[in-house]
Design a protein around this motif. Structure first.
Motif, short mmCIF file in Angstrom:
data_model
loop_
_atom_site.label_atom_id
_atom_site.label_comp_id
_atom_site.label_asym_id
_atom_site.label_seq_id
_atom_site.Cartn_x
_atom_site.Cartn_y
_atom_site.Cartn_z
N GLN A 4 0.83 -1.20 0.00
CA GLN A 4 0.00 0.00 0.00
C GLN A 4 0.86 1.25 0.00
O GLN A 4 0.52 2.25 -0.66
CB GLN A 4 -0.93 0.00 1.21
CG GLN A 4 -1.90 1.19 1.25
CD GLN A 4 -2.80 1.23 0.02
OE1 GLN A 4 -3.46 0.24 -0.29
NE2 GLN A 4 -2.84 2.37 -0.68
N ALA A 5 1.98 1.21 0.70
CA ALA A 5 2.89 2.37 0.70
C ALA A 5 3.39 2.66 -0.71
O ALA A 5 3.48 3.82 -1.12
CB ALA A 5 4.05 2.13 1.66
N ARG A 6 3.74 1.61 -1.45
CA ARG A 6 4.16 1.81 -2.83
C ARG A 6 3.05 2.47 -3.65
O ARG A 6 3.30 3.39 -4.44
CB ARG A 6 4.54 0.47 -3.47
CG ARG A 6 5.89 -0.06 -3.06
CD ARG A 6 6.22 -1.37 -3.75
NE ARG A 6 7.51 -1.86 -3.33
CZ ARG A 6 8.66 -1.56 -3.91
NH1 ARG A 6 8.66 -0.76 -4.98
NH2 ARG A 6 9.79 -2.04 -3.47
N ARG A 7 1.84 1.99 -3.47
CA ARG A 7 0.72 2.57 -4.22
C ARG A 7 0.50 4.03 -3.83
O ARG A 7 0.22 4.88 -4.69
CB ARG A 7 -0.54 1.73 -4.00
CG ARG A 7 -0.48 0.36 -4.66
CD ARG A 7 -1.80 -0.37 -4.60
NE ARG A 7 -2.15 -0.82 -3.26
CZ ARG A 7 -1.75 -1.98 -2.73
NH1 ARG A 7 -0.96 -2.80 -3.42
NH2 ARG A 7 -2.14 -2.32 -1.52
N ASP A 8 0.63 4.33 -2.54
CA ASP A 8 0.46 5.70 -2.08
C ASP A 8 1.51 6.62 -2.72
O ASP A 8 1.19 7.74 -3.16
CB ASP A 8 0.57 5.77 -0.56
CG ASP A 8 -0.60 5.11 0.16
OD1 ASP A 8 -1.70 5.01 -0.44
OD2 ASP A 8 -0.42 4.69 1.32
N LYS B 226 3.21 6.14 -5.50
CA LYS B 226 2.98 6.26 -6.94
C LYS B 226 1.79 7.16 -7.25
O LYS B 226 1.77 7.83 -8.30
CB LYS B 226 2.81 4.87 -7.55
CG LYS B 226 4.12 4.08 -7.59
CD LYS B 226 3.96 2.73 -8.24
CE LYS B 226 5.28 1.94 -8.23
NZ LYS B 226 6.34 2.60 -9.05
N SER B 227 0.85 7.26 -6.29
CA SER B 227 -0.28 8.15 -6.49
C SER B 227 0.14 9.62 -6.52
O SER B 227 -0.60 10.47 -7.01
CB SER B 227 -1.33 7.94 -5.39
OG SER B 227 -0.94 8.54 -4.16
N LEU B 228 1.33 9.90 -5.99
CA LEU B 228 1.88 11.25 -6.02
C LEU B 228 2.75 11.50 -7.24
O LEU B 228 3.38 12.56 -7.35
CB LEU B 228 2.69 11.50 -4.74
CG LEU B 228 1.92 11.43 -3.43
CD1 LEU B 228 2.87 11.55 -2.24
CD2 LEU B 228 0.85 12.51 -3.36
N GLY B 229 2.80 10.52 -8.13
CA GLY B 229 3.58 10.68 -9.34
C GLY B 229 5.03 10.24 -9.22
O GLY B 229 5.84 10.50 -10.13
N MET B 230 5.36 9.56 -8.12
CA MET B 230 6.75 9.13 -7.93
C MET B 230 7.05 7.94 -8.83
O MET B 230 6.21 7.06 -9.04
CB MET B 230 6.99 8.80 -6.46
CG MET B 230 6.85 9.99 -5.54
SD MET B 230 7.05 9.58 -3.79
CE MET B 230 8.77 9.09 -3.73
N ASP B 231 8.27 7.93 -9.34
CA ASP B 231 8.70 6.91 -10.31
C ASP B 231 9.88 6.16 -9.72
O ASP B 231 10.98 6.70 -9.60
CB ASP B 231 9.07 7.59 -11.62
CG ASP B 231 9.50 6.60 -12.69
OD1 ASP B 231 9.18 5.39 -12.54
OD2 ASP B 231 10.14 7.03 -13.67
N PHE B 232 9.64 4.90 -9.34
CA PHE B 232 10.74 4.09 -8.76
C PHE B 232 10.45 2.61 -8.96
O PHE B 232 9.34 2.24 -9.30
CB PHE B 232 10.90 4.41 -7.26
CG PHE B 232 9.69 4.11 -6.42
CD1 PHE B 232 9.57 2.89 -5.75
CD2 PHE B 232 8.66 5.04 -6.31
CE1 PHE B 232 8.44 2.62 -4.97
CE2 PHE B 232 7.53 4.77 -5.53
CZ PHE B 232 7.43 3.56 -4.87
#
Length: 211
Positions: A199-203, A205-211
């Motif tokens: 869920q942290a990863r999804r959160d 990525k919801s901010l536009g982070m790319d990793f």
């Protein structure tokens, strides 16, 4: 290496319940009668362990608190509390699943990775002793018991932002406690309540982070 998002550059993590699994029970089981362990670890905190720890997290020393434990709980429980604090590493059985990889992925992508925790200055060393990879991965950590500041008060978030040279609007904070998430949001940080690494990863990525 990919470039960090133009909007978010840094992620700040709480420790217990986010990076590290903290279990009072794990430190006590097998050393004390099960009925005693169950009572100490009950949600309503009848033996005051969580309250005394909270005082330590605020910056009080164990030896200053211990007379209160004896007076309020009796010698037997007080000695168990002393043993618990002295063997605190046993209450940290593992890192939260998949969180080490998340930190590694964020760093590899160019994001800053930091720590902000309510923790006693007397027991915090156990975290890095048990999990030295945290010392490798985190670029800095603010500890409430050292600073005598405490989440969710604004001052400790502001101290972390200043010390780490972060802008609140480009920073994300994770904590497993709702009021601490609200505290971070109040100083302008993005913040999410942590449930698990996926869920942290999804959160993020919801901010536009790319990793």
């Amino acid at each position: 290496m990919t470039s960090p998002s133009a909007n978010v550059t840094d992620v700040v993590f709480d420790f217990c319940g986010v990076l590290i699994d903290w279990q009072t029970r794990a430190c006590l089981e097998g050393r004390y009668p099960q009925v005693v362990v169950d009572r100490i670890c009950a949600d309503n905190d009848p033996c005051g362990f969580y309250d005394y720890e909270d005082r330590m997290d605020h910056g009080e020393d164990f030896e200053a608190i211990y007379p209160d434990v004896v007076r309020e709980q009796g010698e037997e429980i007080a000695e168990i509390f002393r043993d618990y604090i002295e063997r605190y590493g046993d209450a940290l059985p593992r890192m939260i699943p998949d969180m080490e990889q998340l930190l590694r992925d964020l760093k590899a992508a160019g994001y800053g990775v930091w720590g902000l925790t309510n923790w006693s200055h007397e027991t915090f060393h156990f975290a890095f002793e048990r999990f030295p990879q945290l010392g490798e991965l985190l670029q800095g950590t603010v500890v409430s018991g050292v600073e005598k500041m405490h989440k969710p008060n604004a001052d400790i978030y502001e101290l972390a932002l200043s010390r780490f040279n972060l802008r609140p609007e480009s920073s994300v904070f994770f904590d497993d406690t709702a009021k601490n998430v609200t505290g971070a949001q109040a100083v302008g940080m993005h913040a999410f309540r942590f449930t698990n690494a996926g869920q942290a990863r999804r959160d993020l990525k919801s901010l536009g982070m790319d990793f």
